[in-house]
Design a protein around this motif. Structure first.
Motif, PDB file in Angstrom:
ATOM      1  N   THR A 200       2.490  18.862  -6.099  1.00 15.43           N
ATOM      2  CA  THR A 200       1.229  19.421  -5.621  1.00 15.43           C
ATOM      3  C   THR A 200       1.168  19.192  -4.109  1.00 15.43           C
ATOM      4  O   THR A 200       1.142  18.037  -3.648  1.00 15.43           O
ATOM      5  CB  THR A 200       0.024  18.750  -6.299  1.00 15.43           C
ATOM      6  OG1 THR A 200       0.114  18.960  -7.716  1.00 15.43           O
ATOM      7  CG2 THR A 200      -1.279  19.356  -5.785  1.00 15.43           C
TER       8      THR A 200
ATOM      9  N   ARG B  55      -1.669  23.672  -3.813  1.00 17.88           N
ATOM     10  CA  ARG B  55      -0.909  24.562  -4.694  1.00 17.88           C
ATOM     11  C   ARG B  55       0.255  23.798  -5.323  1.00 17.88           C
ATOM     12  O   ARG B  55       0.919  22.989  -4.687  1.00 17.88           O
ATOM     13  CB  ARG B  55      -0.388  25.756  -3.895  1.00 17.88           C
ATOM     14  CG  ARG B  55       0.376  26.762  -4.743  1.00 17.88           C
ATOM     15  CD  ARG B  55       0.722  27.991  -3.930  1.00 17.88           C
ATOM     16  NE  ARG B  55      -0.480  28.725  -3.565  1.00 17.88           N
ATOM     17  CZ  ARG B  55      -0.483  29.806  -2.787  1.00 17.88           C
ATOM     18  NH1 ARG B  55       0.650  30.259  -2.273  1.00 17.88           N
ATOM     19  NH2 ARG B  55      -1.606  30.424  -2.509  1.00 17.88           N
ATOM     20  N   ARG B  56       0.520  24.092  -6.600  1.00 24.01           N
ATOM     21  CA  ARG B  56       1.647  23.470  -7.307  1.00 24.01           C
ATOM     22  C   ARG B  56       2.877  24.351  -7.150  1.00 24.01           C
ATOM     23  O   ARG B  56       2.811  25.566  -7.276  1.00 24.01           O
ATOM     24  CB  ARG B  56       1.327  23.267  -8.783  1.00 24.01           C
ATOM     25  CG  ARG B  56       0.271  22.205  -9.027  1.00 24.01           C
ATOM     26  CD  ARG B  56       0.148  21.879 -10.518  1.00 24.01           C
ATOM     27  NE  ARG B  56       1.361  21.306 -11.083  1.00 24.01           N
ATOM     28  CZ  ARG B  56       1.706  20.032 -10.970  1.00 24.01           C
ATOM     29  NH1 ARG B  56       0.941  19.193 -10.302  1.00 24.01           N
ATOM     30  NH2 ARG B  56       2.821  19.588 -11.532  1.00 24.01           N
TER      31      ARG B  56
END
Length: 355
Positions: A351, A333-334
């Protein structure tokens, strides 16, 4: 008094109105209550105490044979039979650094020997395997953590203070708790998300046992009790936590299949860090001590000496706060990291990697 009777829920209102009527009949003026209608439907009969007791006993008879006592050289805890091949899931802090154990089942006083398959301290879970599988060994049924709700009745089964095959009862107090364990002597220091909070008593020795619903399904692995600073750090009564069954299945399943955890599902920055304080000795952020090459922080340009103050929208003032913020995320997930470098506030996109 009439208004309070009117506002009560339907079943409670029936009881309250009868009380009000009795009070009025004893000394209030007004018309007499109407005669009882012989054709009226009878009130619903609540679950009898005998019925609930029978259900408790049925669940205990079904599940307790799947709960074992695990003894290491210095520590003692509990475990849950994972499958018919002798795999037993427990807490990582129960096995510690040891590799061989003595296991006692609920149906026998004869101790069995077991060996460590793999310990995963980051989630405080471990799997051991019996050297010899006794006849009649029964695997527990692991439930669906998504179906667990506050208010459900649960039973905690294990060996508190070495008292094997003990059962306590309570309710699910809450779900989705993120809890950080203490370090050596009280846990692995892990930060664990989505834990089940329960009022069922969890005492030393219960760790690694079973938190069971009235359908006979294990919905969690009791792991720790909350500590109350006002009690000198002693356990806070009625506040215990269990690792949800879904995480138990994920971690134990990987260990049984691969001999280790290959997909943790836990986000990481790839740093070592420590809490820093401000001039008033208040926690003020997390200083980066080292950065792992090729990790999330390295790719984002973080370096030793940076002081992290936020992850996404979550403020970060301590290492525990950072661990809890990461526990709510997923690898890949960013998000953003807010930090101080040379006294200047900066923000970078990152990230997240995997722990």
């Amino acid at each position: 008094m009439d208004a309070s009777c009117t506002r009560a829920p339907r079943r409670g209102a029936r009881v309250t109105v009868l009380v009000c009527a009795a009070v009025c009949a004893a000394g209030c003026s007004g018309p007499a209550p109407p005669a009882k209608d012989a054709t009226a439907r009878p009130a619903a009969v609540p679950l009898a105490a005998d019925d609930l007791q029978t259900r408790y006993q049925k669940v205990i008879r079904a599940v307790l044979p799947s709960v074992v006592q695990i003894r290491a050289s210095r520590d003692l805890g509990s475990g849950v039979v994972y499958d018919g091949r002798g795999h037993i899931v427990t807490n990582a802090h129960v096995v510690g650094s040891e590799r061989t154990f003595t296991v006692t089942t609920a149906n026998s006083e004869t101790p069995l020997t077991a060996r460590l398959v793999y310990s995963y301290p980051a989630q405080d879970l471990a799997v051991v395997k019996l050297d010899r599988v006794p006849a009649g060994l029964r695997a527990a049924a692991l439930g669906d953590s998504d179906e667990v709700e506050a208010g459900q009745i649960v039973l905690a089964m294990g060996s508190p203070l070495g008292l094997s095959s003990s059962v306590t009862q309570g309710i699910v107090s809450a779900t989705g708790r993120t809890v950080s364990e203490s370090g050596p002597g009280g846990g692995t220091g892990a930060t664990i998300a989505n834990m089940v909070q329960t009022s069922a008593a969890i005492n030393p020795g219960n760790s690694g046992g079973a938190l069971v619903n009235l359908d006979g399904q294990v919905v969690g692995i009791p792991t720790l009790a909350a500590a109350d600073p006002g009690l000198g750090g002693g356990a806070a009564p009625g506040i215990g936590f269990a690792i949800p069954a879904s995480m138990v299945k994920t971690v134990a399943g990987q260990i049984v299949a691969n001999g280790k955890v290959v997909d943790s599902g836990r986000a990481a920055l790839g740093i070592t860090a420590r809490t820093v304080v401000d001039a008033g000795y208040r926690p003020a952020g997390v200083a980066v001590v080292s950065v792992g090459g090729g990790g999330a922080a390295d790719r984002a340009g973080l370096r030793p000496g940076d002081v992290i103050t936020g992850l996404g929208d979550t403020p970060v003032t301590t290492s525990t706060a950072l661990a809890e913020a990461l526990a709510a995320q997923r690898p890949g997930r960013r998000t953003t990291v807010t930090f101080l470098r040379d006294g200047r506030k900066r923000t970078v996109e990152v990230t997240l990697g995997e722990q």
